[in-house]
Design a protein around this motif. Structure first.
Motif, short mmCIF file in Angstrom:
data_model
loop_
_atom_site.label_atom_id
_atom_site.label_comp_id
_atom_site.label_asym_id
_atom_site.label_seq_id
_atom_site.Cartn_x
_atom_site.Cartn_y
_atom_site.Cartn_z
N TYR A 13 60.00 39.81 29.16
CA TYR A 13 59.37 39.69 30.48
C TYR A 13 58.63 38.36 30.63
O TYR A 13 58.56 37.82 31.75
CB TYR A 13 58.42 40.86 30.72
N ALA A 14 58.11 37.82 29.53
CA ALA A 14 57.51 36.48 29.60
C ALA A 14 58.58 35.45 29.94
O ALA A 14 58.36 34.54 30.75
CB ALA A 14 56.83 36.14 28.27
N GLY A 15 59.75 35.60 29.32
CA GLY A 15 60.86 34.71 29.63
C GLY A 15 61.31 34.85 31.07
O GLY A 15 61.64 33.85 31.74
N TYR A 16 61.32 36.08 31.57
CA TYR A 16 61.69 36.33 32.97
C TYR A 16 60.73 35.62 33.93
O TYR A 16 61.16 34.90 34.85
CB TYR A 16 61.69 37.84 33.23
N LEU A 17 59.43 35.79 33.70
CA LEU A 17 58.44 35.17 34.59
C LEU A 17 58.50 33.65 34.49
O LEU A 17 58.41 32.94 35.51
CB LEU A 17 57.03 35.67 34.22
N HIS A 18 58.66 33.13 33.28
CA HIS A 18 58.71 31.68 33.09
C HIS A 18 59.97 31.09 33.71
O HIS A 18 59.91 30.06 34.41
CB HIS A 18 58.66 31.36 31.60
N ALA A 19 61.12 31.75 33.47
CA ALA A 19 62.39 31.22 33.98
C ALA A 19 62.41 31.21 35.50
O ALA A 19 62.91 30.26 36.12
CB ALA A 19 63.56 32.06 33.45
N ARG A 20 61.85 32.23 36.11
CA ARG A 20 61.87 32.27 37.57
C ARG A 20 60.87 31.31 38.18
O ARG A 20 61.13 30.70 39.22
CB ARG A 20 61.57 33.69 38.07
N THR A 78 59.46 28.46 36.76
CA THR A 78 59.55 27.03 36.43
C THR A 78 60.97 26.52 36.25
O THR A 78 61.20 25.31 36.34
CB THR A 78 58.76 26.73 35.15
N ARG A 79 61.92 27.40 35.99
CA ARG A 79 63.28 26.97 35.71
C ARG A 79 64.27 27.27 36.83
O ARG A 79 65.46 27.00 36.70
CB ARG A 79 63.78 27.62 34.41
N GLY A 80 63.77 27.85 37.90
CA GLY A 80 64.64 28.12 39.04
C GLY A 80 65.62 29.24 38.83
O GLY A 80 66.64 29.31 39.51
N TRP A 81 65.31 30.13 37.89
CA TRP A 81 66.19 31.28 37.66
C TRP A 81 65.89 32.34 38.72
O TRP A 81 65.12 33.26 38.52
CB TRP A 81 65.97 31.85 36.27
N THR A 82 66.52 32.18 39.87
CA THR A 82 66.32 33.13 40.96
C THR A 82 67.63 33.89 41.20
O THR A 82 68.63 33.67 40.54
CB THR A 82 65.89 32.39 42.24
N GLY A 83 67.58 34.78 42.18
CA GLY A 83 68.79 35.52 42.54
C GLY A 83 69.20 36.51 41.48
O GLY A 83 68.37 37.17 40.84
N THR A 84 70.50 36.61 41.26
CA THR A 84 71.04 37.62 40.36
C THR A 84 70.59 37.40 38.91
O THR A 84 70.43 38.37 38.16
CB THR A 84 72.58 37.63 40.42
N ARG A 85 70.40 36.15 38.50
CA ARG A 85 69.96 35.90 37.13
C ARG A 85 68.58 36.51 36.87
O ARG A 85 68.33 37.10 35.81
CB ARG A 85 69.95 34.40 36.84
N ALA A 86 67.68 36.37 37.84
CA ALA A 86 66.36 36.97 37.70
C ALA A 86 66.45 38.49 37.66
O ALA A 86 65.75 39.15 36.89
CB ALA A 86 65.46 36.52 38.86
N ALA A 87 67.33 39.05 38.51
CA ALA A 87 67.49 40.50 38.54
C ALA A 87 68.00 41.02 37.20
O ALA A 87 67.52 42.04 36.68
CB ALA A 87 68.45 40.89 39.67
N TRP A 88 68.97 40.33 36.63
CA TRP A 88 69.52 40.76 35.35
C TRP A 88 68.48 40.66 34.24
O TRP A 88 68.43 41.51 33.33
CB TRP A 88 70.77 39.96 34.99
#
Length: 357
Positions: free
Chosen positions: A309-316, A318-328
């Motif tokens: 979950y830390a990776g999820y919050l960080h990726a979304r 600061t790294r632009g991991w939005t959309g389906t990648r964030a959902a997964w």
């Protein structure tokens, strides 16, 4: 130490069964609401397509259709806006209001489903309280109690959010998960009322486990939202490509972006709670076993969940991991929570073997 109240414990089990039945009925009505919404939308689209065809072939009939629509309160105009005769490439998929406010027509089935959920939650709360009073302690000392209490918290959070936002669209998914959790507890983790094992007889049980229950409940809700986000995203892509709308009921659901933003905010709150869970567990471990960290299987997987979950919050963020990648990523995090609860507790032995099975 006070004696166990066996009779009250039996009443608790009976109430839990009744709550499971009530939740199942509520889940069925939530599903029926979605199905009915889908049929209503499809019917409106068919009428709109027929009206468009008549207007293109017979101007006189078109004028008559407009007159009839005006007499019926403008229903024909709304129908035309909600559907078209054929898919259009580049079209925008219709979704519910992004503010999730209570607007539009009053859905009778959804209202009944919410009422049934309130009744089920009341019975469920009585069962959890009876379990606690029967054992003279907080009712989360084993897998059965953790699962039943967690399911209650999921329902209460859902009902509280309903007071401010129209999130009935996620009711079928949330209450469906609650039904699975209750049945898993009743069938898979049946545990008689008993006193706590010595290692759990500490005030840290209230601090550590209560926060873990609340955090897990929030992760359950975001899991349901992430699944809906993937479905809505796929639908939006199909509609933009000019393909038929396979999930008409998703029009009562906000856009994929709205679902993603709400899930992100809730996950952020749950992550803070899970961080406190990890910290409280370490402090409790030092008090009970004389060390903060011992690489016990349960400790490792609690940390794995935190990392995901830390990776999820960080990726979304600061790294632009939005959309389906964030959902997964959100879904993977919840699957880790399930693995930690259902697999680690049952099949891995260690200092945290308190399943009660």
């Amino acid at each position: 130490m006070q004696n166990i109240n066996e009779e009250l414990g039996q009443y608790s089990e009976l109430f839990m069964l009744l709550a499971s039945v009530a939740y199942t009925v509520a889940f069925a009505v939530f599903v029926l609401d979605l199905v009915r919404s889908s049929k209503t939308i499809q019917g409106v689209e068919k009428r709109a397509a027929a009206d468009a065809e008549l207007r293109s072939t017979t101007p006189a009939l078109a004028r008559e259709s407009v007159t009839v629509s005006a007499r019926s309160g403008g229903a024909g105009t709304d129908s035309t806006e909600s559907g078209s005769a054929a898919p259009v490439e580049g079209a925008v998929a219709e979704t519910a209001d992004e503010s999730m406010a209570y607007t539009g027509e009053r859905r009778k089935m959804a209202r009944i489903a919410v009422a049934l959920t309130v009744v089920a939650a009341a019975i469920h709360a009585a069962a959890v309280l009876a379990r606690g009073f029967a054992a003279h302690r907080v009712p989360w000392g084993n897998m059965y109690e953790f699962c039943t209490t967690g399911a209650l918290v999921v329902t209460l959070v859902f009902l509280i959010v309903l007071l401010r936002r129209d999130v009935r669209f996620v009711g079928a998914f949330v209450i469906g998960l609650v039904v699975v959790m209750l049945n898993a507890a009743i069938v898979g983790f049946p545990t008689p009322v008993a006193h706590l094992v010595p290692a759990l007889q500490s005030y840290w049980l209230v601090v550590h486990v209560s926060i873990a229950v609340i955090s897990s409940a929030l992760f359950t809700i975001t899991f349901a939202m992430s699944v809906l986000q993937l479905m809505q995203s796929d639908r939006e892509v199909r509609v933009r490509a000019g393909k038929p709308d396979r999930f008409a009921f998703m029009r009562v659901v906000p856009s994929a972006l709205s679902l993603e933003n709400l899930a992100y905010r809730i996950n952020a709150i749950a992550f803070v709670g899970w961080t406190f869970t990890l910290m409280a567990g370490a402090i409790w471990a030092e008090e009970a076993w004389g060390r903060y960290w011992g690489w016990d299987t349960k400790e490792v997987w609690t940390f794995v969940i935190w990392v995901v979950y830390a990776g999820y919050l960080h990726a979304r963020a600061t790294r632009g991991w939005t959309g389906t990648r964030a959902a997964w990523l959100s879904i993977v995090g919840y699957l880790c929570v399930i693995f930690n609860f259902a697999i680690v507790n049952v099949f891995f032995s260690g200092l945290h073997s308190y399943s009660g099975l």
